[in-house]
Design an enzyme around this catalytic site. Sequence first.
Site, mmCIF file in Angstrom:
data_model
loop_
_atom_site.group_PDB
_atom_site.id
_atom_site.type_symbol
_atom_site.label_atom_id
_atom_site.label_comp_id
_atom_site.label_asym_id
_atom_site.label_seq_id
_atom_site.Cartn_x
_atom_site.Cartn_y
_atom_site.Cartn_z
ATOM 1 N N ASP A 12 -5.194 -8.097 10.192
ATOM 2 C CA ASP A 12 -4.101 -7.331 9.293
ATOM 3 C C ASP A 12 -3.555 -6.508 10.065
ATOM 4 O O ASP A 12 -3.916 -5.932 11.312
ATOM 5 C CB ASP A 12 -4.602 -6.950 8.094
ATOM 6 N N SER A 13 -2.509 -5.689 9.456
ATOM 7 C CA SER A 13 -1.647 -4.801 10.206
ATOM 8 C C SER A 13 -2.738 -3.414 10.394
ATOM 9 O O SER A 13 -2.276 -2.397 11.286
ATOM 10 C CB SER A 13 -0.289 -4.233 9.383
ATOM 11 N N CYS A 75 -3.836 -10.987 5.362
ATOM 12 C CA CYS A 75 -2.358 -10.419 5.418
ATOM 13 C C CYS A 75 -1.428 -11.240 4.788
ATOM 14 O O CYS A 75 -1.330 -12.301 5.294
ATOM 15 C CB CYS A 75 -1.817 -9.963 6.938
ATOM 16 N N GLU A 154 -2.400 4.024 4.318
ATOM 17 C CA GLU A 154 -2.638 4.233 5.697
ATOM 18 C C GLU A 154 -2.436 5.756 6.004
ATOM 19 O O GLU A 154 -3.346 6.206 6.983
ATOM 20 C CB GLU A 154 -1.717 3.305 6.405
ATOM 21 N N CYS A 185 -0.743 -7.431 -1.461
ATOM 22 C CA CYS A 185 -0.840 -6.854 -0.285
ATOM 23 C C CYS A 185 -2.188 -6.424 0.039
ATOM 24 O O CYS A 185 -2.652 -5.920 -0.991
ATOM 25 C CB CYS A 185 0.137 -5.833 0.203
ATOM 26 N N HIS A 187 -3.633 -4.022 1.097
ATOM 27 C CA HIS A 187 -3.852 -2.645 1.046
ATOM 28 C C HIS A 187 -3.868 -2.179 -0.415
ATOM 29 O O HIS A 187 -4.336 -1.097 -0.439
ATOM 30 C CB HIS A 187 -2.694 -1.865 1.820
HETATM 31 N N1 DGL Z 1 -1.603 -5.720 4.188
HETATM 32 C C1 DGL Z 1 -0.649 -6.539 4.803
HETATM 33 C C2 DGL Z 1 -0.260 -7.542 3.580
HETATM 34 O O1 DGL Z 1 -1.081 -8.048 3.126
HETATM 35 C C3 DGL Z 1 0.483 -5.697 5.577
HETATM 36 C C4 DGL Z 1 0.841 -4.572 5.052
HETATM 37 C C5 DGL Z 1 2.090 -3.928 6.031
HETATM 38 O O2 DGL Z 1 1.482 -3.605 7.166
HETATM 39 O O3 DGL Z 1 3.316 -3.573 5.577
HETATM 40 O O4 DGL Z 1 0.811 -7.826 3.554
#
Ligand code: DGL
Length: 263
Positions: A12-13, A75, A154, A185, A187
């Site tokens: 993931d990011s 992600c 983040e 997402c 996050h």
């Molecule tokens: N957590 C990721 C997702 O599920 C990417 C979030 C990001 O870096 O913008 O899309």
Amino acid sequence: MEDFDKAIGVMDSGVGGLTVLKELYGLCPDENFLYFGDTKNLPYGEKTKEELIEIVKEIFDFFEHKNVKAVVLACNTTSATAYDELKDKYSFKIYPLIQIVSKCVAKNSTLSRIGVMATQATINSHKYKTELQKNNPNILVYEQACPLWVPIVEKQLTDYDEKTAIKGYLDKVLEFNPQKIILGCTHYPYLLDKISKYAPKDLFINPAKLFAQYIKEDMNKNNMQTHKKCGGITYFASSEPENFKKNAKMFMEIDSQPTLVHI
Ligand code: DGL
């Protein structure tokens, strides 16, 4: 080494994909996982499809070098933008989040109105809408981008206006009168306590559990599960590994600092 004893890559990011890893490790504690948090390129949601394909290619090359048996795209954004382009270019099996979770959600025949909250890049791709309707053409889907949410998580921001940043996005989805809202997402589950001040918690789907369950069953079906009993997790980050370790606490305690990998 036998193929089934190789590690599983998860990416993931940043720390968001840990929501998936936590579920997966809980279900498959004997497996070895390599988690890659691409903190250097975060947030993915603001990048173009072309940029994301190049980034995911580099991470997949890293995993190929590590000789993994599978890669979990924990992600939504890269499942939406890079998976189709890269899916046939590597020897390992790839599990894309949106495509798998949409199939699981669409199976529930009582659902006909679904809201999706996700990054800008995911929403631009309309991947949730396409995949949900591919599995059930009668489902109506409302998609809402929430560009402030990944930075809030983040950067651990606290000085934001909840009315605009949380309620503002949510109100638009609630107007559609959805039966369920997918937190699209990885996050976003961190914000669930805040979000659920404005709507009942059980309205929201955190895809991590469904996704992890599918992966475990698919690995069993394809005889991919390890025969060893010495599972564990190794972490990698593309910048500021100490910050990754600190932020990871939101989702799970990690015992070692990630190794810094330049991609
Ligand atoms: N957590 C990721 C997702 O599920 C990417 C979030 C990001 O870096 O913008 O899309």
